[in-house]
Design a protein around this motif. Structure first.
Motif, PDB file in Angstrom:
ATOM      1  N   VAL A  36       0.866  -1.176   0.000  1.00  8.88           N
ATOM      2  CA  VAL A  36       0.000   0.000   0.000  1.00  8.88           C
ATOM      3  C   VAL A  36       0.903   1.226   0.000  1.00  8.88           C
ATOM      4  N   SER A  38       0.768   5.469   0.034  1.00  7.27           N
ATOM      5  CA  SER A  38      -0.126   6.586   0.303  1.00  7.27           C
ATOM      6  C   SER A  38       0.693   7.855   0.473  1.00  7.27           C
ATOM      7  N   ASP A  40       0.723  12.308  -0.766  1.00  6.00           N
ATOM      8  CA  ASP A  40       0.242  13.321  -1.703  1.00  6.00           C
ATOM      9  C   ASP A  40       1.303  13.581  -2.762  1.00  6.00           C
ATOM     10  N   ARG A  47       1.630   9.992  -9.740  1.00  6.87           N
ATOM     11  CA  ARG A  47       0.927   8.915  -9.047  1.00  6.87           C
ATOM     12  C   ARG A  47       1.082   7.595  -9.815  1.00  6.87           C
ATOM     13  N   ASN A  65      -2.650   1.676  -4.673  1.00  3.94           N
ATOM     14  CA  ASN A  65      -2.153   3.036  -4.761  1.00  3.94           C
ATOM     15  C   ASN A  65      -3.201   3.982  -4.181  1.00  3.94           C
ATOM     16  N   ASP A  66      -2.982   4.400  -2.930  1.00  5.16           N
ATOM     17  CA  ASP A  66      -3.892   5.316  -2.242  1.00  5.16           C
ATOM     18  C   ASP A  66      -3.351   6.747  -2.237  1.00  5.16           C
ATOM     19  N   ILE A  67      -2.504   7.067  -3.191  1.00  5.35           N
ATOM     20  CA  ILE A  67      -1.904   8.395  -3.259  1.00  5.35           C
ATOM     21  C   ILE A  67      -2.920   9.395  -3.798  1.00  5.35           C
ATOM     22  N   ARG A  68      -2.968  10.549  -3.148  1.00  2.58           N
ATOM     23  CA  ARG A  68      -3.871  11.622  -3.581  1.00  2.58           C
ATOM     24  C   ARG A  68      -3.106  12.630  -4.429  1.00  2.58           C
TER      25      ARG A  68
END
Length: 82
Positions: A36, A38, A40, A47, A65-68
């Motif tokens: 996982v 994460s 920004d 991303r 992929n929990d990237i904002r």
């Protein structure tokens, strides 16, 4: 298989040093065969590149992929400090 803590360290180092990403602020967690990521980033391209770099280093892992994506645009108005 590599111990999770060593894999996390390798992935973090690679994300920081790979010219496609050069990201130091991304969090990486490995649980079994899942990773996982994460944090920004400034663009959707960055991303996606993070996932590509992880695939290159550890193709056996399932990537979450929990990237904002957060915009880094210029301010639209003056900031007032109080």
């Amino acid at each position: 298989m590599t111990q999770p803590q060593y894999l996390v360290a390798r992935l973090r180092t690679t994300l920081a040093e790979d010219p496609r990403t050069a990201e130091q602020g991304v969090r990486v967690t490995v649980r079994g065969d899942h990773v996982v990521v994460s944090g920004d980033v400034a663009t959707e391209e960055r991303r996606a590149e993070i996932s590509e770099v992880i695939k290159d280093v550890a193709p056996e892992l399932v990537i979450h992929n929990d990237i904002r994506v957060v915009g880094a645009d210029e301010p639209t108005r003056r900031e007032e400090l109080r």
